[in-house]
Scaffold this motif. Sequence first.
Motif, mmCIF file in Angstrom:
data_model
loop_
_atom_site.group_PDB
_atom_site.id
_atom_site.type_symbol
_atom_site.label_atom_id
_atom_site.label_comp_id
_atom_site.label_asym_id
_atom_site.label_seq_id
_atom_site.Cartn_x
_atom_site.Cartn_y
_atom_site.Cartn_z
ATOM 1 N N SER A 10 64.290 60.050 25.520
ATOM 2 C CA SER A 10 65.559 60.252 24.833
ATOM 3 C C SER A 10 66.508 59.083 25.086
ATOM 4 O O SER A 10 66.692 58.659 26.241
ATOM 5 C CB SER A 10 66.216 61.546 25.317
ATOM 6 O OG SER A 10 67.543 61.625 24.866
ATOM 7 N N HIS A 12 69.522 59.306 25.097
ATOM 8 C CA HIS A 12 70.724 59.876 25.707
ATOM 9 C C HIS A 12 70.504 60.290 27.156
ATOM 10 O O HIS A 12 71.336 60.980 27.740
ATOM 11 C CB HIS A 12 71.179 61.095 24.891
ATOM 12 C CG HIS A 12 71.467 60.785 23.458
ATOM 13 N ND1 HIS A 12 72.522 59.990 23.058
ATOM 14 C CD2 HIS A 12 70.804 61.139 22.319
ATOM 15 C CE1 HIS A 12 72.520 59.883 21.736
ATOM 16 N NE2 HIS A 12 71.480 60.565 21.269
ATOM 17 N N ARG A 13 69.402 59.864 27.766
ATOM 18 C CA ARG A 13 69.057 60.354 29.091
ATOM 19 C C ARG A 13 70.042 59.925 30.176
ATOM 20 O O ARG A 13 70.091 60.544 31.239
ATOM 21 C CB ARG A 13 67.629 59.922 29.457
ATOM 22 C CG ARG A 13 67.378 58.418 29.508
ATOM 23 C CD ARG A 13 65.867 58.166 29.588
ATOM 24 N NE ARG A 13 65.515 56.749 29.637
ATOM 25 C CZ ARG A 13 65.411 55.967 28.576
ATOM 26 N NH1 ARG A 13 65.688 56.454 27.368
ATOM 27 N NH2 ARG A 13 65.059 54.694 28.698
ATOM 28 N N TYR A 14 70.819 58.880 29.923
ATOM 29 C CA TYR A 14 71.775 58.431 30.935
ATOM 30 C C TYR A 14 73.222 58.656 30.508
ATOM 31 O O TYR A 14 74.136 58.055 31.076
ATOM 32 C CB TYR A 14 71.546 56.948 31.247
ATOM 33 C CG TYR A 14 70.164 56.653 31.780
ATOM 34 C CD1 TYR A 14 69.674 57.309 32.902
ATOM 35 C CD2 TYR A 14 69.341 55.721 31.154
ATOM 36 C CE1 TYR A 14 68.399 57.045 33.381
ATOM 37 C CE2 TYR A 14 68.066 55.460 31.630
ATOM 38 C CZ TYR A 14 67.601 56.121 32.750
ATOM 39 O OH TYR A 14 66.338 55.865 33.226
ATOM 40 N N ASP A 15 73.427 59.521 29.542
ATOM 41 C CA ASP A 15 74.784 59.723 29.034
ATOM 42 C C ASP A 15 75.718 60.338 30.076
ATOM 43 O O ASP A 15 76.923 60.082 30.060
ATOM 44 C CB ASP A 15 74.757 60.624 27.793
ATOM 45 C CG ASP A 15 74.280 59.891 26.549
ATOM 46 O OD1 ASP A 15 74.006 58.679 26.648
ATOM 47 O OD2 ASP A 15 74.171 60.540 25.491
ATOM 48 N N ASP A 16 75.169 61.157 30.973
ATOM 49 C CA ASP A 16 76.005 61.841 31.967
ATOM 50 C C ASP A 16 76.028 61.029 33.263
ATOM 51 O O ASP A 16 75.212 61.226 34.159
ATOM 52 C CB ASP A 16 75.469 63.246 32.228
ATOM 53 C CG ASP A 16 76.346 64.042 33.186
ATOM 54 O OD1 ASP A 16 77.409 63.532 33.588
ATOM 55 O OD2 ASP A 16 75.962 65.181 33.538
ATOM 56 N N HIS A 60 66.114 64.106 30.409
ATOM 57 C CA HIS A 60 67.416 64.644 30.796
ATOM 58 C C HIS A 60 67.968 63.968 32.052
ATOM 59 O O HIS A 60 68.784 64.542 32.770
ATOM 60 C CB HIS A 60 67.325 66.153 30.969
ATOM 61 C CG HIS A 60 67.135 66.874 29.668
ATOM 62 N ND1 HIS A 60 65.894 66.957 29.050
ATOM 63 C CD2 HIS A 60 68.019 67.493 28.841
ATOM 64 C CE1 HIS A 60 66.037 67.613 27.902
ATOM 65 N NE2 HIS A 60 67.298 67.947 27.755
#
Length: 323
Positions: A10, A12-16, A60
Motif C-alpha cells: 500500500s 499509504h503504509r507510512y501515512d500515520d 498497515h
Amino acid sequence: MNLKGIFIPSPHRYDDAGFYRRCGRSGVLLPAVSLGFWHNFGGVDPYERSRAITHYAFDHGITHFDLANNYGPPYGSAEETMGRVMEDDFRPYRDELFISSKAGYDMWPGPYGNWGSRKYLMASLEQSLRRMHLDYVDLFYSHRYDPNTPLEETLQALVDIVRQGKALYIGISRWPLEALRFAEDYLRRRDVPLLIYQGRLNLIDRQPLDEGILDFCHDHGIGFISFSPLAQGLLTDRYDHGIPADSRMAHGGSLPTSALTPEVLSIIENLGREASAAGITKAQCALRWVLMQKGITSVLVGASKVSQLEDDLSVMNLLDKSR
C-alpha cells in the motif's frame, strides 16, 4: 497487495507518523505494534494464510517482524516461512523491514544447541540467516539468561556478531535486572549499545514493572518491547465462552488450563468491565494499558487471521500519539 501476482504494498503504509516510536535513545523507530512469528507461521500452518497476515501487516505500517530460531513448529520453520515471503514478496523492500531473531532455547541435540555459549549463538545465527535468505538481521537477541555461561562470553559474542555485520543491533530477552545492568555497562563500553530489552508485560504478568526493569531501560536509553501483551489470548474475548477447540489452551503446551487461576479470572473480569464501559474490545483495552507504560517502544502481537491483527492495530485510535 496481490497474493497471486507481484506484491505491491500500500502506498499509504507510512501515512500515520504517530505509529512509530523511538527505540530508547537510538536512531531506530519501531512500530507501536509489531508482528511476532512465535505461533501461526510454522511448517504446520498454511503458507498462504501466513503470507496474507504478513502482507496485511506491512500494508498497515508494521515494519518489524520478530522471530527466533526455534519458532514453528517444527523448529526453524517460522524462519523458513519468512524466507519464502522474502523471496516471493519482500525482497525489493528489504531496507524497509526490521527483522529480528534470537537464540537461547533448545534448537538442536547435543551440548551446543542451547543456552548462551558463543558456539551456540554464532552457529544459530548462521542457520537463521540461511533459513530467512538474509545477509544480516536488523536485531539479534540473546533469548534468555544463561546462569552457567559467563555473561562476558555471551555478550562478547553479540558484540562480535554486530562487528561482523551479521546483525545491526543486539538485544536481550528475559534477563534479570542485575544481569541487565551488567550487560548495559559491558556493551556500552564496547561501543555496541544495547538497543532493546524484550520481556513479558501484560495485565496478568507485570514482572518487568515490579522488578524495575522497565524503569532501568527508560533511564538508560534502552527500548522495551512486550511479548505476549495479550497473555496468549487470555486478555481477549477468545475464552469468554469456554475453551475453543482450536485454541492454544485446548492443545496444551504454552497455555495450560491451570493458567486460569482465581486471580487471573478476576483480572480478566475487571478488564471486561473496563472495556465494556469504554466501548472497546478487551484486546484493545489490554494493549492500550501496555502501550501507555513509560518506556514502552512496541508490543509484539501474534495473529492466526487477518481480522485479529486488524483489531489489534485499532488500538492506535485509542492512544495519544504525540508522546
